[in-house]
Design a protein around this motif. Structure first.
Motif, PDB file in Angstrom:
ATOM      1  N   SER A 261     -23.985  64.326  25.531  1.00 29.30           N
ATOM      2  CA  SER A 261     -24.257  62.774  25.283  1.00 29.30           C
ATOM      3  C   SER A 261     -25.068  62.336  24.272  1.00 29.30           C
ATOM      4  N   SER A 262     -24.819  61.412  23.677  1.00 32.46           N
ATOM      5  CA  SER A 262     -25.806  60.936  22.408  1.00 32.46           C
ATOM      6  C   SER A 262     -27.003  60.360  23.135  1.00 32.46           C
ATOM      7  N   VAL A 263     -27.111  60.052  24.420  1.00 31.27           N
ATOM      8  CA  VAL A 263     -28.465  59.576  24.981  1.00 31.27           C
ATOM      9  C   VAL A 263     -29.233  60.647  25.554  1.00 31.27           C
ATOM     10  N   ALA A 264     -30.385  60.837  25.017  1.00 29.56           N
ATOM     11  CA  ALA A 264     -31.146  62.090  25.075  1.00 29.56           C
ATOM     12  C   ALA A 264     -31.516  62.367  26.146  1.00 29.56           C
ATOM     13  N   SER A 265     -31.691  61.650  27.336  1.00 28.96           N
ATOM     14  CA  SER A 265     -32.266  61.774  28.679  1.00 28.96           C
ATOM     15  C   SER A 265     -30.763  62.266  29.538  1.00 28.96           C
ATOM     16  N   THR A 266     -29.417  61.745  29.143  1.00 23.79           N
ATOM     17  CA  THR A 266     -28.538  62.416  29.580  1.00 23.79           C
ATOM     18  C   THR A 266     -28.184  63.685  29.050  1.00 23.79           C
ATOM     19  N   ALA A 267     -28.157  64.048  27.689  1.00 20.30           N
ATOM     20  CA  ALA A 267     -28.169  65.397  27.224  1.00 20.30           C
ATOM     21  C   ALA A 267     -29.127  66.377  27.919  1.00 20.30           C
ATOM     22  N   LEU A 268     -30.308  65.939  28.149  1.00 18.05           N
ATOM     23  CA  LEU A 268     -31.305  66.903  28.926  1.00 18.05           C
ATOM     24  C   LEU A 268     -30.741  67.265  30.123  1.00 18.05           C
ATOM     25  N   THR A 269     -30.036  66.404  31.032  1.00 15.21           N
ATOM     26  CA  THR A 269     -29.543  66.702  32.067  1.00 15.21           C
ATOM     27  C   THR A 269     -28.469  67.621  32.079  1.00 15.21           C
ATOM     28  N   GLN A 270     -27.641  67.343  31.138  1.00 14.91           N
ATOM     29  CA  GLN A 270     -26.352  68.004  30.720  1.00 14.91           C
ATOM     30  C   GLN A 270     -26.939  69.711  30.476  1.00 14.91           C
ATOM     31  N   GLY A 271     -27.831  69.621  29.598  1.00 15.12           N
ATOM     32  CA  GLY A 271     -28.394  71.218  29.542  1.00 15.12           C
ATOM     33  C   GLY A 271     -28.979  71.809  30.780  1.00 15.12           C
ATOM     34  N   CYS A 306     -28.181  62.432  16.570  1.00 14.37           N
ATOM     35  CA  CYS A 306     -27.559  63.628  16.890  1.00 14.37           C
ATOM     36  C   CYS A 306     -28.685  65.042  17.029  1.00 14.37           C
ATOM     37  N   LYS A 307     -29.685  65.013  16.196  1.00 10.43           N
ATOM     38  CA  LYS A 307     -30.735  65.814  16.585  1.00 10.43           C
ATOM     39  C   LYS A 307     -31.524  65.692  17.807  1.00 10.43           C
ATOM     40  N   ALA A 308     -31.606  64.459  17.885  1.00  8.00           N
ATOM     41  CA  ALA A 308     -32.466  64.205  19.320  1.00  8.00           C
ATOM     42  C   ALA A 308     -31.695  64.700  20.517  1.00  8.00           C
ATOM     43  N   ALA A 309     -30.155  64.492  20.625  1.00 13.33           N
ATOM     44  CA  ALA A 309     -29.646  64.909  21.772  1.00 13.33           C
ATOM     45  C   ALA A 309     -29.286  66.262  21.603  1.00 13.33           C
ATOM     46  N   VAL A 310     -29.220  67.012  20.535  1.00 12.08           N
ATOM     47  CA  VAL A 310     -29.364  68.528  20.481  1.00 12.08           C
ATOM     48  C   VAL A 310     -30.373  69.065  21.074  1.00 12.08           C
ATOM     49  N   LEU A 311     -31.708  68.376  20.605  1.00 13.59           N
ATOM     50  CA  LEU A 311     -32.890  68.891  20.871  1.00 13.59           C
ATOM     51  C   LEU A 311     -33.182  68.686  22.435  1.00 13.59           C
ATOM     52  N   SER A 312     -32.762  67.653  22.973  1.00 16.86           N
ATOM     53  CA  SER A 312     -32.960  67.275  24.406  1.00 16.86           C
ATOM     54  C   SER A 312     -32.024  68.095  25.227  1.00 16.86           C
ATOM     55  N   TYR A 313     -30.700  68.456  24.679  1.00 13.51           N
ATOM     56  CA  TYR A 313     -30.087  69.425  25.583  1.00 13.51           C
ATOM     57  C   TYR A 313     -30.596  70.521  25.657  1.00 13.51           C
ATOM     58  N   LEU A 314     -30.937  71.192  24.411  1.00 12.14           N
ATOM     59  CA  LEU A 314     -31.664  72.643  24.476  1.00 12.14           C
ATOM     60  C   LEU A 314     -32.909  72.465  25.318  1.00 12.14           C
ATOM     61  N   SER A 315     -33.577  71.539  25.360  1.00 11.37           N
ATOM     62  CA  SER A 315     -34.952  71.501  26.105  1.00 11.37           C
ATOM     63  C   SER A 315     -34.536  71.381  27.357  1.00 11.37           C
TER      64      SER A 315
END
Length: 695
Positions: A261-271, A306-315
């Motif tokens: 997701s491009s939404v950082a909080s959702t990307a974090l959950t996906q990670g 995109c950077k925020a999403a990737v960093l959130s996912y990896l977080s």
């Protein structure tokens, strides 16, 4: 390592459209199945075309309808064929020979694998499995993320036309994770799309010691027939070190159809969710805590979002792995993910991966101009310095990516971590791991039953080098969960170990809130853990404190019955606060009940002699206060309508006696009482009403 130069290619297969590397699937609508075919025993397979753009594939007495354009690959006839999950096909059989797979594959299409049924293998990321016992077939439909229903529809067309006796189907063997990936190692490694055959691993052992294997992820593009717990154990015993790879969601600014997701909080959950699945896959293969798992994030053209999403996912990925005792790693292109991680290395907004595996072909081994040499410099780097290389060792040729590993594992955890509950306190004990140059032991806690997941969460309890610590100031009737970590002298933190301190509660009941002096009150308690378990056979302590006192005293200790209940009868001389307590034990925290006041009022007698007099005569109202309160005041009152009015007062004698001479001035009926007001020890009291008749 994991990129496909044909990313975005589209396959049109009859009425089924599959976006390569994608999750958009328009399912064909199969017509009726073809007429039953004459089947050859064993692994022989046949196909039969039908008029609606589909065909029937038969294998060991099992038929399934698939798009007509799906090629059929017989692994018995071609045992080195690469089972590619990024292309639509039907694969028949199972081969553990060295597959002729490319090194660079990421993506998932839709297809089918039919093989002999030997083990009840569960479904996993992008792999929907059906055991067909009557035919002795394991049917696996592979699919792109989001296309599970389409895969299910393909499997729904299957039917058994000829029953084939099969060997007893085994349940997956229980695996005790014991292999740490990667241990302490500096040297060369390689990765390739499918885990190599054992003969290939043996042939390459003299040149390499590290191997990258794809353990999980919805975009894992090669089947893994060799990748079993036995394969891992065998190669670990031969000195191989492992790099574990998860191929999941990709950056939102790529053309991959399966994107985070491009939404950082959702990307974090996906990670986080990806990490949960990856740990399950790692454990099933025998990889223990302290192992690093790398999330494969392919190259992308970075933007701020995109950077925020990737960093959130990896977080989220790293946090979840760490909370489960695993090391969070990231595989990235040095110029994209590597550069973004590098720029956020000191940021507190993200949790950076513990290890970095960067692809920078041609760069000096171990370095990249996109990644600061001072970052991830504590034996935390893997450098993919060459890729898509065909190499031969020991007569075995494979297409690989080449890597240099410089890694050490975090320290092992403490053992024998226990907690012993007391009153508002807990004593924690542990055994430090042997052979570790200790930095510190870190203990943190959280109220409730869930321990703090990370060394940065919860409440700090202890940091030091001891093996015992007593925490004080704990809340009454609360549970606590503790986690302890070992931090070595190099700053690496091992897996956490948990222990729970279960809170308890003690009720208090009194048979009366107020009693007369010399009377008894029954005091009872029910002692239980906060999870509802009754604490039977434990000592319950009754405490008392006089109303005007400042200190509690112990009345006695009473053993609870099978229901956790204890009771006792007491005769307090003065108004008294009572409180029950359980002082804790084992992993149960002690508790104290509330402290109600049992009021004690003196006995106050009254005698009116005589009770009838002539006008002008007098009578005597007297009595005693027990216990005596010599010198205190007794109040004579007379009823006037609905209220009582003061008449006179008198002092009590040394034996608590009072006496009032009464001489009314008019005929009539009079009602009197005597009142004694409360003092520091006793509740106030009054006599019964006394009636005087004057004629």
């Amino acid at each position: 390592m994991l990129f496909d130069k044909s990313a975005g290619a589209r396959f049109h297969l009859g009425a089924l459209i599959v976006d390569h590397l994608g999750s958009t699937v328009r399912l064909f609508r199969p017509g009726g199945l073809a007429l039953a075919l004459a089947l050859v025993a064993g692994l022989t397979a046949t196909t039969s075309a039908v008029a609606d753009g589909t065909k029937t594939v038969s294998y060991r007495g099992y038929q399934v309808t698939v798009p007509a354009n799906w090629p059929v690959v017989d692994l018995t006839a071609d045992p080195t064929a690469c089972v590619r999950l990024d292309q639509p096909a039907v694969y028949l059989g199972r081969s553990t020979s060295q597959a002729n797979c490319p090194a660079h594959l990421v993506g998932r299409s839709s297809g089918l694998i039919l093989e002999p049924l030997t083990t009840n293998t569960p479904s996993s990321d992008g792999l929907l499995r059906r055991t067909v016992t009557d035919a002795g077939v394991l049917a696996t439909a592979y699919y792109a993320p989001g296309a599970e229903s389409a895969a299910s529809d393909v499997l729904a067309t299957g039917r058994v036309v000829t029953k084939t006796p099969s060997a007893r189907v085994a349940a997956p063997a229980a695996v005790t994770p014991s292999v740490v990936a990667t241990g302490n190692f500096a040297g060369n490694g390689f990765d390739t799309c499918a885990a190599p055959a054992q003969s290939s691993m043996d042939a390459w052992r003299s040149v390499y010691q590290g191997v990258g294997i794809y353990i999980s992820g919805g975009l894992r593009a090669c089947a893994q027939p060799n990748l079993t717990a036995d394969w891992v154990a065998t190669n670990a015993s031969k000195g191989w070190q492992f790099l574990l790879i998860d191929v999941g969601y990709q950056a939102p600014c790529t053309t991959y159809k399966s994107r985070m997701s491009s939404v950082a909080s959702t990307a974090l959950t996906q990670g986080r969710n990806a990490a949960i699945n990856a740990v399950a896959a790692a454990q099933a293969l025998g990889f223990a805590q302290r192992s690093a798992i790398y999330s494969d994030i392919e190259a992308y053209t970075s933007t701020a979002a995109c950077k925020a999403a990737v960093l959130s996912y990896l977080s989220g990925w790293t946090q979840e792995l760490n909370s489960r005792g695993y090391v969070g790693g990231a595989y990235v292109g040095a110029a994209s993910g590597g550069a973004d991680l590098n720029s956020a290395y000191t940021s507190t907004a993200y949790t950076r991966p513990d290890n970095i595996w960067f692809a920078h072909w041609g760069s000096p081994v171990g370095t990249s101009r996109f990644i600061n040499a001072a970052y991830w410099n504590n034996h935390q780097r893997v450098h993919q310095f060459a890729g898509d290389v065909s190499e031969t060792n020991g007569g075995v040729t494979m297409s690989i990516d080449k890597n240099y590993l410089n890694l050490t594992a975090p320290p092992p955890p403490v053992t024998s971590f226990t907690v012993t509950g007391g009153v508002a306190a807990a004593t924690l004990r542990w055994t430090k791991p042997a052979g570790v140059t200790l930095g510190q032991i870190m203990v943190r806690s959280a109220v409730g039953s869930t321990p703090p997941p990370l060394p940065t969460s919860g409440t700090a309890v202890y940091n030091g080098a001891a093996s015992l610590f007593t925490q004080i100031g704990l809340s009454n009737s609360a549970s606590y969960a503790y986690r302890v970590w070992v931090k070595d002298s190099k700053g690496k933190i091992g897996p956490g170990v948990d222990v729970k301190l279960i809170g308890s509660k003690a009720t208090i009941g009194a048979s009366a809130a107020s009693i007369m002096y010399t009377q008894a009150v029954t005091l009872s308690t029910a002692v239980s853990r906060l999870d509802g378990v009754k604490l039977a056979g434990v000592p319950a302590v009754l405490y008392a404190k006089a109303k005007n006192a400042s200190k509690w005293t112990t009345v006695g200790t009473f053993t609870t019955d099978s229901n956790g209940i204890a009771s006792t009868s007491q005769k307090p001389a003065v108004s008294t606060y009572y409180m029950w307590g359980y002082n804790g034990g084992g992993a149960v925290l002690g508790t104290r009940s509330t402290a109600p006041l049992v009021q004690v009022h003196p006995a106050l007698s009254a005698y009116l002699t005589p009770g009838a007099i002539k006008l002008g005569a007098s009578t005597l109202l007297y009595g005693y206060l027990n216990p005596p309160h010599a010198g205190t005041t007794a109040y004579l009152q007379k009823r006037s309508g609905t209220t009582w009015v003061a008449v006179t007062t008198g002092k009590l004698t040394s034996n608590g006696k009072y006496a009032f001479s009464i001489k009314p001035t008019a005929r009539g009926t009079y009602t009197y009482r005597v009142v004694w007001l409360a003092d520091a020890d006793h509740q106030g009291t009054q006599t019964a009403s006394k009636v005087l008749t004057v004629s």
